[in-house]
Scaffold this motif. Structure first.
Motif, PDB file in Angstrom:
ATOM      1  N   VAL A  91       0.857  -1.190   0.000  1.00 10.72           N
ATOM      2  CA  VAL A  91       0.000   0.000   0.000  1.00 10.72           C
ATOM      3  C   VAL A  91       0.901   1.252   0.000  1.00 10.72           C
ATOM      4  O   VAL A  91       1.551   1.542   1.003  1.00 10.72           O
ATOM      5  N   PRO A  92       0.937   1.986  -1.111  1.00  9.86           N
ATOM      6  CA  PRO A  92       1.853   3.126  -1.225  1.00  9.86           C
ATOM      7  C   PRO A  92       1.717   4.179  -0.118  1.00  9.86           C
ATOM      8  O   PRO A  92       2.714   4.687   0.371  1.00  9.86           O
ATOM      9  N   TRP A  93       0.495   4.524   0.295  1.00  8.86           N
ATOM     10  CA  TRP A  93       0.364   5.570   1.304  1.00  8.86           C
ATOM     11  C   TRP A  93       0.881   5.108   2.664  1.00  8.86           C
ATOM     12  O   TRP A  93       1.396   5.911   3.434  1.00  8.86           O
ATOM     13  N   VAL A  94       0.800   3.815   2.948  1.00  6.27           N
ATOM     14  CA  VAL A  94       1.378   3.291   4.196  1.00  6.27           C
ATOM     15  C   VAL A  94       2.902   3.372   4.115  1.00  6.27           C
ATOM     16  O   VAL A  94       3.567   3.765   5.073  1.00  6.27           O
ATOM     17  N   ARG A  95       3.455   3.009   2.968  1.00  9.28           N
ATOM     18  CA  ARG A  95       4.905   3.097   2.767  1.00  9.28           C
ATOM     19  C   ARG A  95       5.385   4.534   2.963  1.00  9.28           C
ATOM     20  O   ARG A  95       6.399   4.782   3.598  1.00  9.28           O
ATOM     21  N   GLN A  96       4.642   5.490   2.460  1.00  9.13           N
ATOM     22  CA  GLN A  96       5.002   6.906   2.607  1.00  9.13           C
ATOM     23  C   GLN A  96       5.027   7.317   4.077  1.00  9.13           C
ATOM     24  O   GLN A  96       5.920   8.024   4.516  1.00  9.13           O
ATOM     25  N   ILE A  97       4.038   6.865   4.838  1.00  9.25           N
ATOM     26  CA  ILE A  97       3.974   7.204   6.266  1.00  9.25           C
ATOM     27  C   ILE A  97       5.119   6.554   7.029  1.00  9.25           C
ATOM     28  O   ILE A  97       5.776   7.191   7.857  1.00  9.25           O
ATOM     29  N   VAL A  98       5.391   5.283   6.742  1.00  7.19           N
ATOM     30  CA  VAL A  98       6.381   4.526   7.504  1.00  7.19           C
ATOM     31  C   VAL A  98       7.808   4.915   7.123  1.00  7.19           C
ATOM     32  O   VAL A  98       8.647   5.121   7.999  1.00  7.19           O
ATOM     33  N   THR A  99       8.087   5.022   5.836  1.00 11.23           N
ATOM     34  CA  THR A  99       9.472   5.225   5.417  1.00 11.23           C
ATOM     35  C   THR A  99       9.809   6.645   5.004  1.00 11.23           C
ATOM     36  O   THR A  99      10.969   7.017   5.018  1.00 11.23           O
ATOM     37  N   GLY A 100       8.828   7.430   4.614  1.00 14.09           N
ATOM     38  CA  GLY A 100       9.138   8.750   4.076  1.00 14.09           C
ATOM     39  C   GLY A 100       9.728   8.605   2.689  1.00 14.09           C
ATOM     40  O   GLY A 100       9.498   7.616   1.998  1.00 14.09           O
ATOM     41  N   GLU A 101      10.510   9.571   2.280  1.00 18.04           N
ATOM     42  CA  GLU A 101      11.149   9.490   0.970  1.00 18.04           C
ATOM     43  C   GLU A 101      12.561  10.050   1.077  1.00 18.04           C
ATOM     44  O   GLU A 101      12.854  10.880   1.939  1.00 18.04           O
ATOM     45  N   PRO A 102      13.448   9.591   0.217  1.00 19.89           N
ATOM     46  CA  PRO A 102      14.816  10.103   0.243  1.00 19.89           C
ATOM     47  C   PRO A 102      14.844  11.575  -0.153  1.00 19.89           C
ATOM     48  O   PRO A 102      13.982  12.040  -0.892  1.00 19.89           O
ATOM     49  N   ALA A 103      15.837  12.300   0.362  1.00 22.17           N
ATOM     50  CA  ALA A 103      15.949  13.741   0.071  1.00 22.17           C
ATOM     51  C   ALA A 103      17.235  14.022  -0.689  1.00 22.17           C
ATOM     52  O   ALA A 103      18.326  13.659  -0.237  1.00 22.17           O
ATOM     53  N   LEU A 104      17.105  14.675  -1.829  1.00 24.50           N
ATOM     54  CA  LEU A 104      18.250  15.098  -2.625  1.00 24.50           C
ATOM     55  C   LEU A 104      18.826  16.356  -1.994  1.00 24.50           C
ATOM     56  O   LEU A 104      18.127  17.365  -1.863  1.00 24.50           O
ATOM     57  N   LEU A 105      20.093  16.305  -1.572  1.00 23.26           N
ATOM     58  CA  LEU A 105      20.723  17.423  -0.859  1.00 23.26           C
ATOM     59  C   LEU A 105      21.796  18.135  -1.685  1.00 23.26           C
ATOM     60  O   LEU A 105      22.086  19.303  -1.436  1.00 23.26           O
ATOM     61  N   GLU A 147      19.097   9.194   2.704  1.00 24.41           N
ATOM     62  CA  GLU A 147      18.188   8.067   2.559  1.00 24.41           C
ATOM     63  C   GLU A 147      17.204   8.009   3.724  1.00 24.41           C
ATOM     64  O   GLU A 147      17.384   8.684   4.732  1.00 24.41           O
ATOM     65  N   THR A 148      16.190   7.188   3.592  1.00 23.97           N
ATOM     66  CA  THR A 148      15.149   7.106   4.611  1.00 23.97           C
ATOM     67  C   THR A 148      15.664   6.520   5.925  1.00 23.97           C
ATOM     68  O   THR A 148      15.037   6.686   6.955  1.00 23.97           O
ATOM     69  N   ASP A 149      16.815   5.837   5.897  1.00 24.92           N
ATOM     70  CA  ASP A 149      17.388   5.293   7.125  1.00 24.92           C
ATOM     71  C   ASP A 149      18.373   6.258   7.784  1.00 24.92           C
ATOM     72  O   ASP A 149      18.998   5.929   8.780  1.00 24.92           O
ATOM     73  N   GLY A 150      18.517   7.463   7.212  1.00 27.12           N
ATOM     74  CA  GLY A 150      19.406   8.474   7.782  1.00 27.12           C
ATOM     75  C   GLY A 150      20.817   8.441   7.240  1.00 27.12           C
ATOM     76  O   GLY A 150      21.640   9.284   7.598  1.00 27.12           O
ATOM     77  N   SER A 151      21.125   7.501   6.380  1.00 20.03           N
ATOM     78  CA  SER A 151      22.469   7.433   5.804  1.00 20.03           C
ATOM     79  C   SER A 151      22.531   8.291   4.536  1.00 20.03           C
ATOM     80  O   SER A 151      21.510   8.643   3.958  1.00 20.03           O
ATOM     81  N   PHE A 152      23.769   8.623   4.136  1.00 23.22           N
ATOM     82  CA  PHE A 152      23.984   9.385   2.914  1.00 23.22           C
ATOM     83  C   PHE A 152      24.389   8.433   1.799  1.00 23.22           C
ATOM     84  O   PHE A 152      25.217   7.555   1.989  1.00 23.22           O
ATOM     85  N   SER A 153      23.815   8.609   0.621  1.00 20.74           N
ATOM     86  CA  SER A 153      24.255   7.914  -0.583  1.00 20.74           C
ATOM     87  C   SER A 153      24.892   8.956  -1.486  1.00 20.74           C
ATOM     88  O   SER A 153      24.302  10.010  -1.730  1.00 20.74           O
ATOM     89  N   VAL A 154      26.087   8.655  -1.958  1.00 22.60           N
ATOM     90  CA  VAL A 154      26.785   9.543  -2.874  1.00 22.60           C
ATOM     91  C   VAL A 154      26.802   8.874  -4.240  1.00 22.60           C
ATOM     92  O   VAL A 154      27.307   7.768  -4.397  1.00 22.60           O
ATOM     93  N   VAL A 155      26.221   9.552  -5.226  1.00 21.99           N
ATOM     94  CA  VAL A 155      26.166   9.044  -6.593  1.00 21.99           C
ATOM     95  C   VAL A 155      27.299   9.703  -7.364  1.00 21.99           C
ATOM     96  O   VAL A 155      27.339  10.931  -7.483  1.00 21.99           O
ATOM     97  N   PRO A 156      28.243   8.900  -7.884  1.00 18.80           N
ATOM     98  CA  PRO A 156      29.372   9.500  -8.602  1.00 18.80           C
ATOM     99  C   PRO A 156      28.976  10.076  -9.957  1.00 18.80           C
ATOM    100  O   PRO A 156      27.931   9.715 -10.507  1.00 18.80           O
TER     101      PRO A 156
END
Length: 180
Positions: A91-105, A147-156
């Motif tokens: 269920v997409p809206w449940v996923r949104q509530i539980v995980t949020g979404e990644p943020a481009l910084l 990311e939604t878990d609080g870690s940073f992902s660096v895309v080269p």
């Protein structure tokens, strides 16, 4: 004064036996529930992991909590985790509530100030994330995502295109999504 360091051998034995039984019960329940129960995918998963640890400590150290109460508490937490993750996958809206979404910084050589403020992240933390990924220059990074878990992902650099890993990351400001 003796009660601070040693109460009785009975209390020591109780702690040892309950500790082993409670730990074994938790391991069995975790094996039954699957790998996702202790994953570090988002804040919700972290809360469940901490709650399981707290419950284990209560069973081991509190004389007012029985082993059966602890096992029921473990099963309840693991069962709720299963229900929430099962539902969030479907269920997409449940996923949104539980995980949020990644943020481009950081994107294409520039920090995104609005996103940094919203995520409460500094430019220094972005530079640290780039360095920890083995890059000597910010020019080597195409994007940095919180990311939604609080870690940073660096895309080269050189990883843009239609199959970009940034396709599900919303860019704040005047663009809805990054263009590859």
């Amino acid at each position: 004064m003796d009660m601070i360091f040693f109460d009785s051998w009975q209390a020591v034995w109780r702690t040892g036996i309950l500790g082993m039984l409670a730990y074994a019960s938790l391991v069995v329940l975790l094996r039954i529930s699957g790998r996702r129960t202790l994953s570090k995918m988002n804040a919700f998963d972290l809360v469940v992991t901490v709650a399981l640890g707290s419950t284990l400590a209560s069973v081991i150290l509190s004389k007012s909590v029985t082993l059966s109460q602890g096992v029921v508490a473990f099963a309840l937490l693991i069962g709720m985790q299963f229900i929430v993750t099962w539902t969030s996958v479907r269920v997409p809206w449940v996923r949104q509530i539980v995980t949020g979404e990644p943020a481009l910084l950081f994107y294409q050589g520039q920090c995104l100030p609005t996103a940094l403020k919203r995520a409460r992240v500094t430019e220094e933390e972005i530079r640290a994330a780039v360095r920890s990924n083995g890059m000597a220059s910010m020019d080597e990074a195409h994007a940095v995502v919180l990311e939604t878990d609080g870690s940073f992902s660096v895309v080269p650099q050189g990883t843009s295109g239609e199959a970009s890993s940034l396709s599900d990351v919303v860019r704040p400001g005047r663009y809805d999504r990054p263009n590859g």
